[in-house]
Design a protein around this motif. Structure first.
Motif, PDB file in Angstrom:
ATOM      1  N   ASN A  42       0.836  -1.191   0.000  1.00  0.00           N
ATOM      2  CA  ASN A  42       0.000   0.000   0.000  1.00  0.00           C
ATOM      3  C   ASN A  42       0.881   1.255   0.000  1.00  0.00           C
ATOM      4  N   PRO A  43       0.612   2.244  -0.850  1.00  0.00           N
ATOM      5  CA  PRO A  43       1.465   3.440  -0.896  1.00  0.00           C
ATOM      6  C   PRO A  43       1.512   4.204   0.421  1.00  0.00           C
ATOM      7  N   ASP A  44       0.505   4.039   1.292  1.00  0.00           N
ATOM      8  CA  ASP A  44       0.544   4.694   2.600  1.00  0.00           C
ATOM      9  C   ASP A  44       1.730   4.203   3.427  1.00  0.00           C
ATOM     10  N   LEU A  85      -0.612   6.761  -7.446  1.00  0.00           N
ATOM     11  CA  LEU A  85       0.378   7.724  -7.935  1.00  0.00           C
ATOM     12  C   LEU A  85       0.142   9.100  -7.336  1.00  0.00           C
ATOM     13  N   LYS A  86      -1.110   9.496  -7.205  1.00  0.00           N
ATOM     14  CA  LYS A  86      -1.421  10.798  -6.608  1.00  0.00           C
ATOM     15  C   LYS A  86      -0.917  10.867  -5.166  1.00  0.00           C
ATOM     16  N   LYS A  87      -1.085   9.776  -4.414  1.00  0.00           N
ATOM     17  CA  LYS A  87      -0.597   9.748  -3.043  1.00  0.00           C
ATOM     18  C   LYS A  87       0.919   9.915  -2.979  1.00  0.00           C
ATOM     19  N   LEU A  88       1.617   9.366  -3.967  1.00  0.00           N
ATOM     20  CA  LEU A  88       3.079   9.355  -3.953  1.00  0.00           C
ATOM     21  C   LEU A  88       3.687  10.530  -4.715  1.00  0.00           C
ATOM     22  N   GLU A  89       2.881  11.494  -5.082  1.00  0.00           N
ATOM     23  CA  GLU A  89       3.381  12.621  -5.879  1.00  0.00           C
ATOM     24  C   GLU A  89       4.609  13.248  -5.218  1.00  0.00           C
ATOM     25  N   GLY A 147      12.622   7.087  -2.621  1.00  0.00           N
ATOM     26  CA  GLY A 147      11.255   7.268  -3.089  1.00  0.00           C
ATOM     27  C   GLY A 147      10.623   5.937  -3.411  1.00  0.00           C
ATOM     28  N   ALA A 148       9.746   5.948  -4.401  1.00  0.00           N
ATOM     29  CA  ALA A 148       8.965   4.753  -4.741  1.00  0.00           C
ATOM     30  C   ALA A 148       9.331   4.225  -6.120  1.00  0.00           C
ATOM     31  N   GLN A 200       2.176  15.516 -12.855  1.00  0.00           N
ATOM     32  CA  GLN A 200       3.077  15.645 -11.712  1.00  0.00           C
ATOM     33  C   GLN A 200       4.446  16.203 -12.096  1.00  0.00           C
ATOM     34  N   GLY A 201       4.754  16.205 -13.383  1.00  0.00           N
ATOM     35  CA  GLY A 201       6.092  16.609 -13.791  1.00  0.00           C
ATOM     36  C   GLY A 201       7.130  15.552 -13.486  1.00  0.00           C
ATOM     37  N   PHE A 202       6.704  14.285 -13.464  1.00  0.00           N
ATOM     38  CA  PHE A 202       7.624  13.175 -13.211  1.00  0.00           C
ATOM     39  C   PHE A 202       8.753  13.166 -14.227  1.00  0.00           C
ATOM     40  N   LYS A 203       9.964  12.925 -13.755  1.00  0.00           N
ATOM     41  CA  LYS A 203      11.131  12.739 -14.615  1.00  0.00           C
ATOM     42  C   LYS A 203      11.814  11.452 -14.160  1.00  0.00           C
ATOM     43  N   GLY A 204      11.906  10.475 -15.020  1.00  0.00           N
ATOM     44  CA  GLY A 204      12.563   9.254 -14.582  1.00  0.00           C
ATOM     45  C   GLY A 204      12.307   8.073 -15.491  1.00  0.00           C
TER      46      GLY A 204
END
Length: 283
Positions: A168-170, A203-207, A184-185, A247-251
């Motif tokens: 769970n991302p929590d 994904l929103k939780k882990l932003e 990070g994740a 989110q502007g994710f880079k990776g």
């Protein structure tokens, strides 16, 4: 002197042409987003590491996430193991360079004491890797935070399905509190689906904390689901990509296709093509 100028002009043209060609090679849809699309070598775990590299090239990819325990091949004895001697690392790096593929990540892997964790980071640094994917015991989190900053290497906490610790991302978010920004994740969207979770909401939780992804599209929302071509399953691939853009994710995106094990190159090729067409159309 008058003969120098044409030579300079020719050299400039050649340089411009080469630079343009290189730019064209790098200008994939994902590169323009500052995303990297590669493959987790586990996709091809029925084969040696270097057979996997050849298959990755067939899929028009140039990044690999190596996994521990895969037979190396290519005339090099042993398995992909972070305890390997420097000579063997150099042999692997030479072969990767010849094949035009970069080892960018390693995992899912762990260690049981400080000395082994440090050796793992030494290995990743020597191999020029950016990320280590792991499901570490939380007692090691402060140490890993220190090592990430010391070695300038990211550690991405991976989620296997429930009941694994980080399903769970929590739980992942809780483990990241007060630690280096380099921890990070590694968001495995397929395993979230297997756990009954919505990958976009996860994904929103882990932003702000997503280091890389293991990408899967699954046949159904259950533990018995299997991989299908991206865009044909229930993992909401389009919405996942749209959310990551927001989110502007880079990776790194690691293709992890865990089905049709002996002949899944066409499956990965179809998924890569879908990914790139979808990225082109992201708003």
């Amino acid at each position: 002197m008058k003969h120098i100028y044409p030579m300079l002009l020719l050299a400039l043209c050649l340089f411009t042409s080469c630079a343009g060609s290189q730019k064209a090679v790098e200008a994939t849809p994902e590169a323009r987003m500052d995303w990297k699309l590669g493959a987790q070598a586990y996709t091809f775990n029925r084969f040696t590491f270097f057979e996997a590299i050849d298959k990755i090239k067939e899929c028009d990819l140039k990044y690999v996430e190596a996994f521990p325990g895969q037979t190396i091949g290519g005339g090099i004895e042993g398995k992909m193991d972070y305890h390997m001697p420097a000579e063997k690392r150099e042999q692997i790096l030479k072969m990767l360079e010849e094949k035009g593929v970069k080892a960018i990540s390693y995992g899912v892997v762990g260690a049981n004491n400080e000395a082994d964790w440090r050796q793992l980071f030494e290995f990743a640094k020597a191999m020029g890797m950016e990320n280590i994917t792991s499901e570490p015991n939380e007692k090691f989190t402060p140490l890993l935070s220190q090592l990430c900053d010391e070695y300038k290497i990211n550690l991405a906490i991976h989620n296997h399905p429930e009941p694994s610790h980080y399903w769970n991302p929590d739980v992942v978010l809780n483990a990241l509190q007060g630690q280096s920004k380099r921890i990070g994740a590694c968001a495995d969207i397929g395993h979230w689906v297997r756990s009954g979770l919505d990958p976009v909401e996860c994904l929103k939780k882990l932003e702000g904390h997503i280091v890389q992804l293991h990408m899967k599209d699954l046949s159904e929302k259950s533990r018995k689901a299997h991989d299908v071509h991206w865009g044909q399953g229930v993992s909401q691939v389009d919405a996942v990509l749209q959310e990551l853009k927001r989110q502007g994710f880079k990776g790194l995106f690691s293709v992890e296709y865990e089905h049709n094990w002996d002949n899944n190159v066409p499956d990965v090729q179809a998924s890569v093509a879908y990914f790139r067409e979808t990225v082109k159309d992201l708003k």
